[in-house]
Design a protein around this motif. Structure first.
Motif: not given
Length: 104
Positions: A12-21, A67-78
């Motif tokens: 559910k956590a991964i699904e919610e983060l995916r929905q946020k981009g 939920g991770i946001l890189s300085a270059s704008g990449h959003k992802g999941v760890l």
């Protein structure tokens, strides 16, 4: 950014983060977070969300979804498991993750 703490199942956590981009899949590699778009040191990303899940029957059966946001704008999941299983080679990265998780 303000850290948000959510308690749900890992999927559910991964699904919610995916929905946020948050579409990148981050992994730990030595002292970096790596994904398809690059590799990032501990100063090159911020933690925007933390979802912590503890197994109901086994306290050692835990996972944390970041939920991770890189300085270059990449959003992802760890996704990490029990902190005892975290790679000791990832020092500064692990310290940053655990500080945020333990402050929940």
């Amino acid at each position: 950014m303000e850290i948000q703490y959510h308690y749900a199942t890992v999927s559910k956590a991964i699904e919610e983060l995916r929905q946020k981009g948050y579409n990148e899949d981050f992994n730990l590699d030595n002292n970096y977070l790596v994904c398809h778009s690059g590799r990032f040191g501990h100063e090159e990303f911020v933690i925007t969300d933390i979802y912590f899940y503890e197994g109901e029957t086994d306290p050692g059966d835990e996972a944390t979804v970041y939920g991770i946001l890189s300085a270059s704008g990449h959003k992802g999941v760890l996704v990490t498991g029990d902190e005892a299983d975290l790679d000791p080679m990832s020092g500064a990265i692990i310290d940053k993750l655990l500080v945020h998780r333990n402050n929940r």
